[in-house]
Every structure is written in C-alpha cells, then in structure tokens.
Write an enzyme that holds these catalytic residues in place. Sequence first.
Site, PDB file in Angstrom:
ATOM      1  N   ASP A   1       1.077  -1.730  -0.001  1.00 19.78           N
ATOM      2  CA  ASP A   1      -0.269   0.035   0.406  1.00 19.78           C
ATOM      3  C   ASP A   1       0.608   1.114  -0.047  1.00 19.78           C
ATOM      4  O   ASP A   1       1.901   0.821   0.649  1.00 19.78           O
ATOM      5  CB  ASP A   1      -0.784  -0.335   1.009  1.00 19.78           C
ATOM      6  CG  ASP A   1      -1.912   1.045   1.494  1.00 19.78           C
ATOM      7  OD1 ASP A   1      -2.662   1.429   0.478  1.00 19.78           O
ATOM      8  OD2 ASP A   1      -1.911   1.965   2.634  1.00 19.78           O
TER       9      ASP A   1
ATOM     10  N   ASP B   1      -1.060  -0.993   5.913  1.00 20.78           N
ATOM     11  CA  ASP B   1      -1.023  -0.378   7.671  1.00 20.78           C
ATOM     12  C   ASP B   1      -1.941  -0.834   8.360  1.00 20.78           C
ATOM     13  O   ASP B   1      -2.153  -0.404   9.590  1.00 20.78           O
ATOM     14  CB  ASP B   1      -1.815   1.579   7.691  1.00 20.78           C
ATOM     15  CG  ASP B   1      -2.664   1.338   6.696  1.00 20.78           C
ATOM     16  OD1 ASP B   1      -3.523   0.634   6.616  1.00 20.78           O
ATOM     17  OD2 ASP B   1      -2.829   2.638   6.222  1.00 20.78           O
TER      18      ASP B   1
ATOM     19  N   ASP C   1      -6.760  -1.746   5.421  1.00 23.44           N
ATOM     20  CA  ASP C   1      -6.391  -2.399   4.102  1.00 23.44           C
ATOM     21  C   ASP C   1      -6.319  -4.527   4.666  1.00 23.44           C
ATOM     22  O   ASP C   1      -5.812  -4.471   4.172  1.00 23.44           O
ATOM     23  CB  ASP C   1      -4.457  -2.530   3.648  1.00 23.44           C
ATOM     24  CG  ASP C   1      -3.981  -1.015   3.288  1.00 23.44           C
ATOM     25  OD1 ASP C   1      -5.482  -0.667   2.562  1.00 23.44           O
ATOM     26  OD2 ASP C   1      -3.572  -0.831   3.712  1.00 23.44           O
TER      27      ASP C   1
END
Length: 629
Positions: free
Chosen positions: A326, A520, A524
């Site tokens: 991410d 994180d 996610d």
Amino acid sequence: MLRRIVAAAVLLVLVKGLCALELLPEQGLLTALCYLAPYAVIGWDVLYRAVRNIRGGQVFDENFLMALATVGAFATAEYAEAVFVMLFYQVGELFQDYAVGKSRQSIAALMDIRPDTANLEREDGSTEEVDPEDVAVGAVIVVKPGERVPLDGTVLTGESSLDTAALTGESVPRDVGVGDDVISGCVNQSGVLRIRVTRPCEESTVSKILDLVENASEKKSTSENFITRFARYYTPCVVLSAAALFLIPTILLVLGAPLGFLNGTVWTDWLHRALIFLVISCPCALVISVPLSFFGGIGGASKCGILVKGSNYLEALAKTETIIFDKTGTLTKGTFTVTAVHPEEGFTAQQVLEYAALAEQYSDHPISLSLRKACQSQLDAGRVSDVEEIAGHGVCAKVDGRTVCVGNSRLMERQNVNFLPCELPGTIVHVTADGFYAGHIVISDLPKEDARDAIADLKASGVKRTVMLTGDAEAVAKSVAAELGVDEYHAQLLPADKVDWAERILAAKRPEARVAFVGDGINDAPVLSRADIGIAMGALGSDAAIEAADIVLMDDKPSKIATAMRISRKTLRIVKQNIWFALGVKGAVLLLGAFGMATMWEAVFADVGVAFIAILNAMRCLRVEEFRK
C-alpha cells in the site's frame, strides 16, 4: 537430576571396582543386583514413563526405546553397559533440558515487558501499588522515571521520553506530553507522568503482544508438521526393524542355515545389535530441535520489533518472491506537507499560503492541517467570516473583506476561473481572491526516509517483484514508484480494486512462491487477509493491525521487512541443517549398528549427542544482533 546422576555414577564406579578387585564375579545374580542399584537410581523415571505411556496407548516414544534397550542389556548380562547407557542418556537429557530452558528463558526475559504493579492515584493525591488487572478504565496512574508503563492511556500531566525498544526494537526514545497517548510496555525515562487509563489490562497493547508470542507455537510450519508425521511412522518402523534384526538371524541360527553373516555369532549377539539399533532410532533430535528453531526465530524477530503469529508465517516469508505495498502510511509518511507554492503576478507566496490557511482554519481535513502548519504568520480568526464549505470542491470565505476560494480544479471551473496546471506530483490546491487566480499550492505525502533503501534491500534479499497499489492519482503514484524503485504500480484504486489486483498477482505466481502484502492494517484488512502473508506496518498501539496481519512490524520502518526476511531465512537454514545432520548421523550409525560395528556408546551419541548439538544449533536463531544494526 544432577544429584541422581552423581549418585548413580558413584555406585557404578563402586560396583565396577568390586568386580575389578574380584570381590564380585563378572556374572551372576548378586552382580546383577549390585548393578541394579545404580540403574534404579538413574533410570526409574524412564521405566515409569514407559509403562505409563504404554497404558495410555502411546507405546513408541524414547522412554519405551531406552527402557527396552537397557532392560534387554540386563537380560543379556551386559549389566555395566545398561547402566552406562541410561546414565549417559540422562546426562544428555539434563543438557537438553538446560539448553531448552536457556532458550525459553531468553525469550521470557525478552518478553518480560508487563509490569507486575501499577501506581494507582487515590482521591487525596496519594498513590497505592496495585495489580494492573485491578485498575479500571478512567482511573489515573502515576509512572515514575525508570518504571515501565503498565497500562494504555493518555497523559494528563507531565512530559517525558519513553523507551520503546522492547516493542519496536529501536533505541530512539519517543517524547510525550499532555494529551499524548502512551502504550503499555514502554519505559519512562525522565519525568513523572500522570496517565488516565483508556483500556483494561487484558486489552492493553502489551497483553496482546505477549499473547501473540506465547501462542505463536500453535501455528506450525510445514517442516514441523512433517517432523510430527515422520516421528509418528518412523519410531514403529525402527522397532519392527529391530525386532526383525533380532528374530530373523536367531531363527536362522536355530534352523542351522549355512549363511556366512551368521558365522561366529549367537542369538545374544543379534539381540545386542537390535538393542543398539533401538537406542540409535530415538527421533528426539528432530522432535525437539525443529520446533525450538522456529521458537527461537520468532523470539529473535521479537527483539527487532517484529511479531510473527506462527512458525508457518516465518517459513512462508522465506519463500516470498513478490511483495505488494500500500502507498499511504506504508511507503509514504501518510501526512500531507506543503512542498511548493506558485503565486501568480500580483501575489506573493506567503500571501497565497496565508489566504488558504485562513479560509481552511475551521476544517480538520489533513490538507487543511498541512496548510495551517506551513503558514508562518499568526492566523487571526477575526479576519475570516462567511465560511462556506462546498463538498468535493473546497471552501470559500471572506478574508480581510475579500472573497477567497480554496479548492481543486472543479472549484475553479465552478468559479469560471482560468487556472494553471502543475507538473509537480502531489495534491494541487488552487486559490482565488475576488475572482482572480492567485496561484496554487502543491501538497505531497512524502516517502519515508528508509523506503527507497528498503525496496533495494528487498531486491537484494531475493524478492523478484515489488508492486505498489494506491487510491491516489496516476501522476502521484508514478512519481513515488519512480523515486523508490518500485517495479510496478496501479493507481486510483478502491479497496475492492486492491483485492482484485492481489488476486491477479496470486494467480500468476509460481506454486512454491509466496506473495506478501504490506499495509497499515486499518483500511487494508481485506488484502492483508487474502495475501499469503499479511504484514502490518506501524502497528504500535493499533488493534486493527495486530488482528488483521500475520506479521506485525511495531514501528513505521519498511526496512524491517527485509530484516524479517533475513531472520526467516536464517531460521529455515538452521532447521534444514538440523534435519539433515540428525538424519545423516542416525542413518550412518543405524547401518553400523545393524552390521555389529557400533557399540552402545555410539548409539547413545547418535541419540543424545546429536539432539544436544542440534539444540545448540537451534539456539542460534535467537541471535539477531547483526539484523538490529
């Protein structure tokens, strides 16, 4: 055990001395009874466990093998050898217990981060030492310099530096003051802190971390499962082989078969070989050392601020070839910063920034916060009136009597203002004053300091493909990917789109390769769960990250991913070394024993000695100093 070993050794030497002085015959009932004394002292617990396990249906274990071998040696009048073997076996077991105990103590000391007491503040201002489990949410505790924070909470008064090394593996302290959140397990270094408790003891950060490490052994790796299945079938097979090694030659001797390998032997020789074969066959080197290696690897990773939820994830990490990242909060800091101000003619950069900051001062949006932080002048709320927020566009307000509009390109189009595009990556905030274009401000989410080195380090560690998934704009994603050296990126994705991309990457991988996703841990969770390995970044105090991920990095450094991979590969190397070493030595000595070329001494070394060496090798997994530098 040590006293029993010494007592048995003294008795054995005494009996051997009596035999050497011919005060006792080498054979006979009296001699057998004399040798039985040291044997009983050193071996009674092995015999007891063997009988107990047979009653419970668990026949084929090392207690049964050692009992059968030594009782068989007594039956063949090899009294001294039976006592020697049991004595040497118990010495080896003592060393094994010591090695395993030291390993567990090292991990226990490492994770000894839960304080036993908390200083609870009473209504009159005095404090009382209580068990952290007895402190209610909302109560106030006092943490003095040098003490460990017992519970999660918010600082009411005081300023200090907190040592988070036990949680993150980092030596740099974290400064805290009034209003800051603090988590349990940190060491207060300087000032006195009064903290209002926000979570009960069982839900505190330190409790969750300890629970993860303690329960990590429940999720076994492929290697551990193989060893468990192997031992289940291996031990009965060698017992049957030992029985065949004794019975077949004995029957042939009784029948008088003219076979060369029987020449000069009697049935007791073959019984002795079978007993040696049994001693050699104990699989304790594998059964103990392989789980201990993974246990040590998980403990070593904890020293570096990396929590691994099971040895299966540690093993899978060593096979990772593709890592999906991410962007926001993982490779970048996740906080917006003003990186450029481009004023139009008639306006200064400071004026454009001040107009934008004043118009946005009532908003708590991250972009608004970054504008106010970047503005150097004092912001007077009295200069602003008639604030109007336009959803999805921006904000308009009266600033010093002028109509100021701050927002995106859609707001400019709505105001019929000609604006200038900007080639710099980031979020562009346009500013107008009384309908005239004043300029624009570039706000960027900057990459973390170690992000570029982390990507390079992963590639050097054997990762073949790095992918970045983000909901940000194409230009921003392209710029960050190029700056950090990420192989490919996919921008403007919704959470469901990230899952779709993860599915595609998983479908395209080699069967034995693994795919990891790094995020994180908060927004996610779907991708963290779908990937072979989910890695949560910056999870210090984040419940969502600890729950969703398979591996949790307790600080914000992507460079820890490469550290975790090196620890996993070192652990796997040691596991393979132990497996091949144990099988190799046992295989060689089993063959020697079958051909009558190995004594009971070699047999015990093949069992206890190999196990001890394998355990010492497994303890190397705890040494991670080279990864912490």
